[in-house]
Design a protein around this motif. Structure first.
Motif, PDB file in Angstrom:
ATOM      1  N   ALA A  58       1.645  -8.843 -32.911  1.00 44.01           N
ATOM      2  CA  ALA A  58       2.411 -10.081 -32.711  1.00 44.01           C
ATOM      3  C   ALA A  58       1.494 -11.299 -32.807  1.00 44.01           C
ATOM      4  O   ALA A  58       1.856 -12.305 -33.430  1.00 44.01           O
ATOM      5  CB  ALA A  58       3.120 -10.043 -31.357  1.00 44.01           C
ATOM      6  N   ARG A  59       0.313 -11.207 -32.205  1.00 45.71           N
ATOM      7  CA  ARG A  59      -0.626 -12.332 -32.279  1.00 45.71           C
ATOM      8  C   ARG A  59      -1.207 -12.475 -33.687  1.00 45.71           C
ATOM      9  O   ARG A  59      -1.289 -13.573 -34.217  1.00 45.71           O
ATOM     10  CB  ARG A  59      -1.742 -12.155 -31.246  1.00 45.71           C
ATOM     11  N   LYS A  60      -1.605 -11.357 -34.282  1.00 42.14           N
ATOM     12  CA  LYS A  60      -2.238 -11.390 -35.603  1.00 42.14           C
ATOM     13  C   LYS A  60      -1.278 -11.929 -36.667  1.00 42.14           C
ATOM     14  O   LYS A  60      -1.670 -12.699 -37.539  1.00 42.14           O
ATOM     15  CB  LYS A  60      -2.717  -9.999 -35.983  1.00 42.14           C
ATOM     16  N   TRP A  61      -0.031 -11.492 -36.632  1.00 44.97           N
ATOM     17  CA  TRP A  61       0.947 -11.898 -37.640  1.00 44.97           C
ATOM     18  C   TRP A  61       1.743 -13.130 -37.218  1.00 44.97           C
ATOM     19  O   TRP A  61       2.725 -13.491 -37.861  1.00 44.97           O
ATOM     20  CB  TRP A  61       1.903 -10.751 -37.933  1.00 44.97           C
ATOM     21  N   ASN A  62       1.365 -13.731 -36.109  1.00 47.55           N
ATOM     22  CA  ASN A  62       2.063 -14.897 -35.586  1.00 47.55           C
ATOM     23  C   ASN A  62       3.556 -14.615 -35.392  1.00 47.55           C
ATOM     24  O   ASN A  62       4.413 -15.404 -35.803  1.00 47.55           O
ATOM     25  CB  ASN A  62       1.828 -16.125 -36.492  1.00 47.55           C
ATOM     26  N   GLN A  63       3.851 -13.468 -34.797  1.00 46.02           N
ATOM     27  CA  GLN A  63       5.232 -13.071 -34.525  1.00 46.02           C
ATOM     28  C   GLN A  63       5.510 -13.021 -33.023  1.00 46.02           C
ATOM     29  O   GLN A  63       6.355 -12.263 -32.564  1.00 46.02           O
ATOM     30  CB  GLN A  63       5.524 -11.713 -35.172  1.00 46.02           C
ATOM     31  N   VAL A  64       4.768 -13.815 -32.280  1.00 44.07           N
ATOM     32  CA  VAL A  64       4.982 -13.900 -30.840  1.00 44.07           C
ATOM     33  C   VAL A  64       6.318 -14.595 -30.605  1.00 44.07           C
ATOM     34  O   VAL A  64       6.607 -15.614 -31.232  1.00 44.07           O
ATOM     35  CB  VAL A  64       3.828 -14.676 -30.162  1.00 44.07           C
ATOM     36  N   SER A  65       7.143 -14.009 -29.752  1.00 45.05           N
ATOM     37  CA  SER A  65       8.442 -14.615 -29.456  1.00 45.05           C
ATOM     38  C   SER A  65       8.707 -14.529 -27.961  1.00 45.05           C
ATOM     39  O   SER A  65       8.119 -13.704 -27.258  1.00 45.05           O
ATOM     40  CB  SER A  65       9.558 -13.882 -30.215  1.00 45.05           C
ATOM     41  N   SER A  66       9.598 -15.364 -27.475  1.00 42.47           N
ATOM     42  CA  SER A  66       9.937 -15.324 -26.059  1.00 42.47           C
ATOM     43  C   SER A  66      10.632 -14.003 -25.721  1.00 42.47           C
ATOM     44  O   SER A  66      10.437 -13.453 -24.642  1.00 42.47           O
ATOM     45  CB  SER A  66      10.800 -16.519 -25.659  1.00 42.47           C
ATOM     46  N   PHE A  67      11.430 -13.480 -26.660  1.00 43.60           N
ATOM     47  CA  PHE A  67      12.074 -12.192 -26.407  1.00 43.60           C
ATOM     48  C   PHE A  67      11.032 -11.076 -26.310  1.00 43.60           C
ATOM     49  O   PHE A  67      11.097 -10.237 -25.414  1.00 43.60           O
ATOM     50  CB  PHE A  67      13.098 -11.859 -27.500  1.00 43.60           C
ATOM     51  N   GLY A  68      10.064 -11.073 -27.217  1.00 44.76           N
ATOM     52  CA  GLY A  68       8.993 -10.073 -27.164  1.00 44.76           C
ATOM     53  C   GLY A  68       8.174 -10.194 -25.893  1.00 44.76           C
ATOM     54  O   GLY A  68       7.804  -9.190 -25.280  1.00 44.76           O
ATOM     55  N   ALA A  69       7.913 -11.450 -25.475  1.00 38.46           N
ATOM     56  CA  ALA A  69       7.163 -11.676 -24.236  1.00 38.46           C
ATOM     57  C   ALA A  69       7.944 -11.186 -23.025  1.00 38.46           C
ATOM     58  O   ALA A  69       7.355 -10.759 -22.027  1.00 38.46           O
ATOM     59  CB  ALA A  69       6.836 -13.161 -24.092  1.00 38.46           C
ATOM     60  N   PHE A  70       9.272 -11.219 -23.100  1.00 35.04           N
ATOM     61  CA  PHE A  70      10.105 -10.686 -22.022  1.00 35.04           C
ATOM     62  C   PHE A  70      10.157  -9.163 -22.069  1.00 35.04           C
ATOM     63  O   PHE A  70       9.976  -8.482 -21.061  1.00 35.04           O
ATOM     64  CB  PHE A  70      11.530 -11.253 -22.132  1.00 35.04           C
ATOM     65  N   LEU A  71      10.419  -8.606 -23.262  1.00 32.29           N
ATOM     66  CA  LEU A  71      10.646  -7.166 -23.392  1.00 32.29           C
ATOM     67  C   LEU A  71       9.391  -6.337 -23.161  1.00 32.29           C
ATOM     68  O   LEU A  71       9.455  -5.254 -22.566  1.00 32.29           O
ATOM     69  CB  LEU A  71      11.234  -6.849 -24.774  1.00 32.29           C
TER      70      LEU A  71
END
Length: 189
Positions: A58-71
């Motif tokens: 997620a960090r490497k591909w810049n795919q960090v999301s609030s949903f991912g941070a929650f899940l």
């Protein structure tokens, strides 16, 4: 809700929980306990690796999301809680210690939610002590699941039990650390 490989890996962790738990509820000799231990250990190890890997991607591909941070932390806590309850059920871990560890996870999750509502989530970000607690917890669970000697005379149950007690101590210390940090934030306001 975004959908990408890191989130897919997190969902995989959640999906592995019933497979992992169900394995130990199969009839006693289907498969033999050695095979159950092997499969259970591998499933938990895969879950632990995907926990690291999904965050990395997620960090490497810049795919960090609030949903991912929650899940992500929810999936982690569900997997660890399921493993601890299972270890209590199969008599490899004391119930009181599992309650302390699971109780701390719920308490800190609630504290983080509360701090997020106040706009202070960064003040209770994961600290080094929390990382040590998690590492001890993972080592403990893996060794207690395997429950077979690695080499003659080296008891994985003893190693796992010691690691679980270390995780228990770090659990209490880290909980007070996070509560102290949160209390300072409230005093400042």
């Amino acid at each position: 809700m975004p959908f990408n490989l890191p989130i897919l890996l997190t969902w995989l962790r959640v999906a592995l929980i019933p497979v992992f738990v169900g394995l130990y509820y199969l009839p006693a000799d289907m498969p033999p306990i050695l095979i159950k231990n092997l499969i259970g250990t591998v499933i938990f190890a895969v879950a632990a690796l995907t926990d690291w890997f999904d965050g990395y991607l997620a960090r490497k591909w810049n795919q960090v999301s609030s949903f991912g941070a929650f899940l992500d932390p929810v999936a982690d806590k569900l997997m660890v809680a399921a493993a601890l309850i299972l270890l209590v059920e199969i008599d490899r871990a004391p119930a009181w210690l599992a309650v302390i560890i699971i109780g701390r996870e719920i308490t800190i999750s609630a504290l983080r939610e509360w701090m997020a509502q106040l706009g202070k989530i960064k003040s209770v970000a994961v600290a080094t002590i929390g990382k040590f607690k998690t590492a001890a917890q993972m080592v403990a669970i893996l060794f207690l699941l395997w429950d077979e000697p690695l080499i003659p005379g080296l008891s994985t149950r003893l190693i796992g039990t010691i690691a679980l007690y270390v995780a228990g101590v770090l659990t209490i210390v880290s909980m007070f650390y996070y509560l102290r940090v949160a209390a300072q934030q409230f005093r400042e306001n």
